[in-house]
Every structure is written in structure tokens, then in C-alpha cells.
Motif scaffolding. Structure first.
Motif, PDB file in Angstrom:
ATOM      1  N   ILE A 583       0.821  -1.207   0.000  1.00  0.00           N
ATOM      2  CA  ILE A 583       0.000   0.000   0.000  1.00  0.00           C
ATOM      3  C   ILE A 583       0.858   1.262   0.000  1.00  0.00           C
ATOM      4  N   HIS A 584       2.141   1.151   0.371  1.00  0.00           N
ATOM      5  CA  HIS A 584       3.016   2.325   0.404  1.00  0.00           C
ATOM      6  C   HIS A 584       3.290   2.879  -0.989  1.00  0.00           C
ATOM      7  N   PHE A 585       3.065   2.084  -2.015  1.00  0.00           N
ATOM      8  CA  PHE A 585       3.182   2.600  -3.379  1.00  0.00           C
ATOM      9  C   PHE A 585       2.094   3.639  -3.644  1.00  0.00           C
ATOM     10  N   PHE A 586       0.898   3.408  -3.111  1.00  0.00           N
ATOM     11  CA  PHE A 586      -0.227   4.316  -3.312  1.00  0.00           C
ATOM     12  C   PHE A 586      -0.361   5.342  -2.187  1.00  0.00           C
ATOM     13  N   ARG A 587       0.073   4.990  -1.002  1.00  0.00           N
ATOM     14  CA  ARG A 587       0.001   5.893   0.136  1.00  0.00           C
ATOM     15  C   ARG A 587       1.384   5.928   0.793  1.00  0.00           C
ATOM     16  N   THR A 588       2.300   6.635   0.169  1.00  0.00           N
ATOM     17  CA  THR A 588       3.681   6.677   0.640  1.00  0.00           C
ATOM     18  C   THR A 588       3.739   7.339   2.005  1.00  0.00           C
ATOM     19  N   PRO A 589       4.374   6.713   3.005  1.00  0.00           N
ATOM     20  CA  PRO A 589       4.464   7.333   4.338  1.00  0.00           C
ATOM     21  C   PRO A 589       5.097   8.710   4.266  1.00  0.00           C
ATOM     22  N   VAL A 590       4.619   9.604   5.109  1.00  0.00           N
ATOM     23  CA  VAL A 590       5.067  10.998   5.082  1.00  0.00           C
ATOM     24  C   VAL A 590       6.582  11.091   5.265  1.00  0.00           C
ATOM     25  N   GLN A 591       7.151  10.219   6.102  1.00  0.00           N
ATOM     26  CA  GLN A 591       8.583  10.277   6.353  1.00  0.00           C
ATOM     27  C   GLN A 591       9.406   9.976   5.099  1.00  0.00           C
TER      28      GLN A 591
END
Length: 681
Positions: A583-591
Motif C-alpha cells: 500500500i506504500h506505493f499508493f500511500r507513501t508514508p510521510v517520512q
């Protein structure tokens, strides 16, 4: 009382007919429950019932303290063993309706429907056809020896990497390429040389997870060996060991495999007659006088059920951005390299076996009205992107290994533990329909979330049908291409890739040859096992046939570079970018969200051939969730879209957004693609 001793031959010892214990404590423990009374034969246990706090389920079982004296009695022991055997036979005996006329596996190796002699002939057909360009050994279990000629492998003398092999290499010499660009033209990487070939043996040596190789290091080898570093080469020293792309140079004349006859081409073997076509002629690139090799068509296949959305849209956009499809020419030159095509197979109604006569017209009307699909109907893409109607009946009838028997199946669609039983219905009659089939299959209702499981199960079989009938490479729709696949097309073997850390196959990328013996083996074996084409089942088929190297299992770093990280592996040295979840591809963590905008396409798993994001159903671009392709595709933009200002855009851009906008910028003509080519309108 006295007991007369009786002599026994057991270890020449004199024994008496009373139990023997090492101590009084042991005697008491075995004969009683610890309370001075004999232990009961059966005991009960209380098992809590979830959700019911004041009740428990009482289960009776044989008292383990009474087992030793019971087992000491031969009659009881014999009865216990007989009861266990009868219970096992009862549970192991298959029950239920049988598929009359469907081949049943007869081999001692579980799923196999062919004998070892048949398997040897299948593998020999593939080797003689040039589909074994690897230096790996042929399976000794099937009785191969060094006399088998391999036209796809050079002789052992003069090769870059000399490994033992039981195949006799008789093909042309390999010359490994230095793809370094020279100044001043180093802004973009070079396109792969037409006719170049990737050496998967070398890649496997640098990238195999089983040998402790890291995805990060593998991608560096892929970048430098493929010339994707754009002159930013920080490594010093001789890097010949990282060269993995070669050209077939002058050498021994290719073997005319069509003159080689396999013994007993057609005979009864295993459960059926094994019939193989004539051996295919192996033709190196320099011997092909046409633009494209008709025996090895460059076709990407995708299977999709339902309306096109931003997922297949982005896959097709990545195809236009990375592959050598000639969009930098207004008119494609006749002497230009062979350009690949992308065929999108649309299953309009999941599991519909006999579409109505108007299905094709309905399909194109739906595509024209769909903003995600309409851009690809533009005449600019007519020679490289083609939409095709999937017809299950026609497809199954087009596979010789299935056409006479698939209708006898009790369950048509099976993938691992998922077995889909479909309801047979009479098809609507129409004077304009020329189909010979009189039945159709009703699709079950979609599952929660709008997905139809039957369509997913069907896709496991569709990929093998498409590659076996038409050749080419199948791609799952949840992928984006990251570099030109020219050298992968040059590899004449079949391949899929590794299932994460398991020694199994993932067929999200699948390359097979049209009408190959490998295809015959897979279809007949799957038919004998309920038409099961799940990747794990295919892995079992290939393992039991000793065909693990025939369908080459490529390290997943080439197509799925984030997978190991998402499953908890190699976190101490992750590649760039680092995804702990798909899911980090679509919702990359802010950091980590500064990286997409700063690095762009070039900073995303550089070196990999594609990225498989495993279907998280999130929009690629939440701010501009529509095809943003400019004036040439104004009709594709929804009417209610209002142009926003930069300030209204999302502050932290996700990786999915940056990738989609990179592809769209190229089609708009505002930026070059990854190789420095500009879209010419």
C-alpha cells in the motif's frame, strides 16, 4: 504363590510372566491415575466455546496413561492398527461425481499423467527447438546424456561462463556487450541493441534469494550491466562479471532441428497418446530477414474482467513510456526494429462461454464511453495496442490438448482450493450467430467489494491459453513496466518468476512459446488434475516432472522488487524505495514522501523490468483521478473536472502519482520518456 519360570529366546534372557518395573513409583504411576485407584480407560477434556463463557465442550479420548499396558497386548495392538488402516483408506478414497473420460494421473508422483519416457521426449523436443538457452544441467532423472544437441547454447570453448551441462552446445558464439554511453550523450540510457539477449544464468547468480543475494545488489547489477546508470558509475575496477546482455555472433551453423526426429513421436504413453508437432527451427537474430520473427511474436497479453479503470490504464501508459513502439516517429520506418504490441483481452461477462453476436460492438462502444479506455483507441496507438474480446468457448476449443475433453469436466474453473461450479444454461438463439456451442455458463454474483472470484480464477487459466495459442508474454494488470524488454524477448526460453522466498512460481509474468511441448505437458497435466492452473499447482507439476529449469524461475527482483521487504525479509538492506507494505506505493508514508517528487521515475527500483504492486485498489492519483493527457484527448476527460491550481494539489505526492504523471507527461509531449525519446504528434 510361586510362578514357574518359562524360557524365551529373546536376547537369551529368562523372563517370567509378570510385569517388570524399574521402581514402585513407576508401577504406581502406570497402573493408577496417581490417586491409588486404577486409571480409567477413557478421560474427558473441557474445551472452551468461543463467545460462551459459562459452558465448555467435553471431549472424550483414550487415556494416555493406559496406552503402554494396552499396547503390550498383541491382539489389542493388532486391532488398533487395523482400525487405523481402515480409517485411512476410507478417508483417502475419493467420493463424488467423476469426470468420465478425463485422464487420471497414473504416475507414482502424485499429479503426473505422463511416464518418464514421455517426459524425456517432451524435454528433448524443447531442447532441440532452442528453448533451453541455459547452461543448467538437464535432469539426470530422465536419463539425459551429453549427446543431446542444443542449438541455443554455444560450444563450451570461448564462452564467458563455463559451467557443466549435459547438453551439447552447437549454437553461435555469444558476445557480451558493454552498454556504457560515451560523452556527451549520457543524459539518458541507451535503448537495448536490437536482437540482444539477456543471460538469465548470470542474473540468477547475482540475484538468487536462496544464495543470500539482496534485491538491492541485484538491481545495481541490472542497472550497470544494462547501461541504465546514465554515466553515474561509482564502481571502479573490471565489471565484466556484471555483463549479462549478449549478441549471438558468427559461429557454427545452426542445427536444422526440423530434420531431427524424436523416436516414437506418436505412441501410447502414460494415459494417452503423446503427440508432438515437428521440432521448431532455432533461428538466431542475424538469420531472420524480416522485421519481426513470426515464430516468436512480441505480444504482451493482459486479461481483464469488467470496465477498464486506472489500473490497466497505467499499465498501458507504462508500455508506451518504456517500450520501443516508435511513438517518436510520425510514420514508423520500415527498417526500424520490431516493435511489440499489447493485446488487452476483455471478458465482458465473467465466465460467459458464448457471448451474444453483438458482444464485439458492445465492447467497443463501452471502450469509447470509458475515459480510462478511450485514449487507447486513438489512431496513434492502433498498431501497438489492441483490444480483443475474450470468448471462453472459442479459447478452450482453440487448444488442441483441451478441445475434446474440457466439456466433460464437472467443474470448469479451478485454481488451488478454489473450485468454481457454474450453472449451464441454454444460449439465446440468433440467426446471426455461427457458434457451434449451444450452452453458456452463468456467472455467479460479484463478491464483496465488486470483485468476481470466477474472473480471477479464470485468469489463472487464461494466461496459459493465450501464450500457448499466440505466443508472447502474459502480464497481470497490476504491474507497470520500468524498462525496455528487448533483451528479454531475445531469451528463447520460457519463464515465470519466483514466489517471494518460496521455491515456487508466480505466473504474474509468464512467457511461453506458441504450440510448445511444454504447453502440451501443462494442459494435459492440468486436465488430469481438474484444470487447476494455480501457480502453486503448476509448481508441483513442474517439480514432479523435473522441469524446474524448463520454465525458468527468474528471481523476483526483476519483476517484484518490493515483495521480500513486504514479507519481512532483507529489511536491513532494502532497495530504493523501501516499501514495508504494497500500500506504500499508493500511500507513501510521510517520512519517505520527499523521495517521489525529488527522484521521479529514475529513482523507482531502477534496473527492474517491471513492478508488481499486488492489486491494492487505491487511486493512482487522488488529486487528478482521470486521464490527464492534454488537448489530443480532451474527450477522455470527465465533464465535471475543474482545473485546479498548484496550491490545490496534494502536498506530498505518492509514488503511484509520480509514476502516472510521468507517463502522461510523455504522451502529452511535454517530456521525453526514459530513453530520451519525444512523442511526435
Amino acid at each position: 504363590m510361586s510362578f514357574p519360570a518359562r524360557h524365551e529366546r529373546t536376547r537369551s534372557r529368562i523372563t517370567i510372566g509378570i510385569p517388570h518395573y524399574s521402581s514402585a513409583v513407576e508401577e504406581k504411576y502406570l497402573l493408577t491415575g496417581g490417586h491409588g485407584a486404577p486409571a480409567p480407560l477413557f478421560v474427558s477434556y473441557s474445551v472452551p466455546i468461543p463467545g460462551v463463557s459459562k459452558r465448555a465442550l467435553r471431549i472424550w479420548t483414550l487415556n494416555p496413561r493406559r496406552l503402554p499396558p494396552l499396547l503390550a497386548r498383541k491382539r489389542i495392538l493388532a486391532g488398533f492398527c487395523l482400525a487405523f488402516i481402515l480409517l485411512y483408506v476410507f478417508l483417502a478414497t475419493p467420493r463424488g461425481p467423476s469426470n468420465k473420460g478425463i485422464p487420471v494421473p497414473t504416475s507414482s508422483r502424485g499429479h503426473m499423467v505422463y511416464t518418464d519416457s514421455d517426459l524425456k521426449r517432451i524435454l528433448e523436443w524443447e531442447v532441440l527447438s532452442g528453448h533451453w538457452p541455459s547452461r543448467r544441467q538437464l535432469p539426470a532423472e530422465l536419463g539425459f546424456n551429453s549427446r543431446t544437441p542444443n542449438p541455443a547454447l554455444p560450444s563450451r570453448r570461448g564462452t564467458l561462463d563455463v559451467n557443466s551441462t549435459t547438453a551439447n552446445g552447437v549454437g553461435p558464439k555469444r558476445v557480451y556487450l558493454d552498454l556504457t554511453k560515451q560523452r556527451p550523450d549520457v543524459a539518458y540510457p541507451p535503448r537495448p541493441v536490437p536482437g540482444s539477449v539477456v543471460d538469465l544464468d548470470i542474473i540468477h547468480r547475482h540475484c538468487d534469494f536462496s544464495d543470500g543475494r539482496f534485491v538491492r545488489d541485484c538491481l545495481e547489477v541490472l542497472r550497470i550491466g544494462g547501461g541504465l546508470d546514465n554515466g553515474n558509475r561509482y564502481r571502479r575496477g573490471n565489471w565484466d562479471d556484471w555483463k549479462y546482455i549478449y549478441m549471438e555472433n558468427e559461429g557454427p551453423a545452426p542445427v536444422d532441428a526440423s530434420t531431427l526426429q524424436l523416436q516414437e513421436i506418436e505412441r501410447t504413453g502414460g494415459f494417452q497418446t503423446l503427440s508432438l508437432p515437428p521440432v521448431q527451427q532455432y533461428r538466431p537474430y542475424k538469420t531472420i530477414h524480416s522485421q519481426c520473427d513470426p515464430e516468436n511474436p512480441r505480444i504482451f497479453h493482459m486479461f481483464w474482467g469488467g470496465p477498464i479503470n486506472d489500473k490497466p490504464y497505467t499499465t498501458l501508459m507504462s508500455f508506451l513510456y518504456t517500450q520501443n513502439v516508435g511513438l517518436n516517429y510520425k510514420d514508423y520506418p520500415e527498417d526500424a526494429p520490431c516493435r511489440p504490441q499489447f493485446w488487452v483481452w476483455l471478458n465482458q461477462a465473467p465466465a460467459s462461454i458464448n457471448p451474444p453476436p453483438s458482444a464485439l460492438d458492445d465492447m467497443f462502444n463501452d471502450l469509447k464511453a470509458n475515459p480510462w479506455a478511450a485514449p487507447f483507441l486513438h489512431p496513434r496507438f492502433k498498431d501497438v495496442i489492441k483490444f480483443k474480446l475474450w470468448n471462453t468457448t472459442e479459447m478452450l476449443d482453440g487448444v488442441p490438448e483441451l478441445k475434446n475433453e474440457w466439456r466433460k469436466m464437472g467443474s470448469l474453473f479451478k485454481s488451488g482450493s478454489d473450485v468454481m461450479h457454474v450453472q449451464e444454461q441454454k444460449a439465446e438463439s440468433s440467426s446471426s450467430s455461427s457458434s457451434s456451442s449451444s450452452t453458456t455458463t452463468a456467472a455467479p454474483p460479484p463478491t464483496e467489494g465488486g470483485y468476481n472470484k470466477l474472473s480471477t480464477v479464470l485468469s489463472d487459466m487464461a494466461r496459459f491459453i493465450l501464450t500457448h495459442r499466440f505466443g508472447g508474454i502474459y502480464l497481470d494488470a497490476d504491474q507497470i513496466l520500468l524498462r525496455d524488454w528487448e533483451d528479454l524477448w531475445g531469451w528463447k526460453g520460457a519463464f515465470a518468476y519466483r514466489w517471494s522466498y518460496h521455491n515456487k512460481y508466480n505466473t504474474a509474468v509468464l512467457r511461453m512459446h506458441k504450440g510448445s511441448a511444454l504447453g502440451t505437458f501443462l494442459f494435459r497435466t492440468a486436465l488430469g488434475n481438474g484444470l487447476d492452473f494455480h501457480p502453486m499447482s503448476v509448481s508441483v507439476y513442474l517439480d514432479q516432472a523435473y522441469f524446474q529449469n524448463l520454465l525458468y524461475r527468474i528471481p523476483d527482483a526483476l519483476f517484484d522488487p518490493a515483495w521480500l521487504n513486504t514479507e519481512g525479509y532483507q529489511k536491513e538492506r532494502p532497495p530504493q524505495p523501501y516499501f514495508e507494505s504494497f500500500i506504500h506505493f499508493f500511500r507513501t508514508p510521510v517520512q519517505m514522501s520527499a523521495a517521489p517528487g525529488a527522484l521521479g521515475f529514475d529513482g523507482f527500483f531502477r534496473g527492474a523490468y517491471s513492478y508488481h504492486y499486488h492489486s491494492p485498489w487505491k487511486p493512482f492519483d487522488t488529486s487528478r483521478n482521470y486521464p490527464d493527457l492534454g488537448e489530443h484527448f480532451a474527450r477522455a476527460v470527465p465533464v465535471d473536472v475543474v482545473e485546479e491550481t498548484v496550491a490545490q494539489d496534494r502536498r506530498d505526492l505518492d509514488w503511484s502519482t509520480v509514476m502516472k504523471r510521468s507517463f502522461e507527461g510523455f504522451v502529452r509531449g511535454e517530456k521525453p520518456n526514459m530513453y530520451g525519446d519525444w512523442m511526435e504528434w
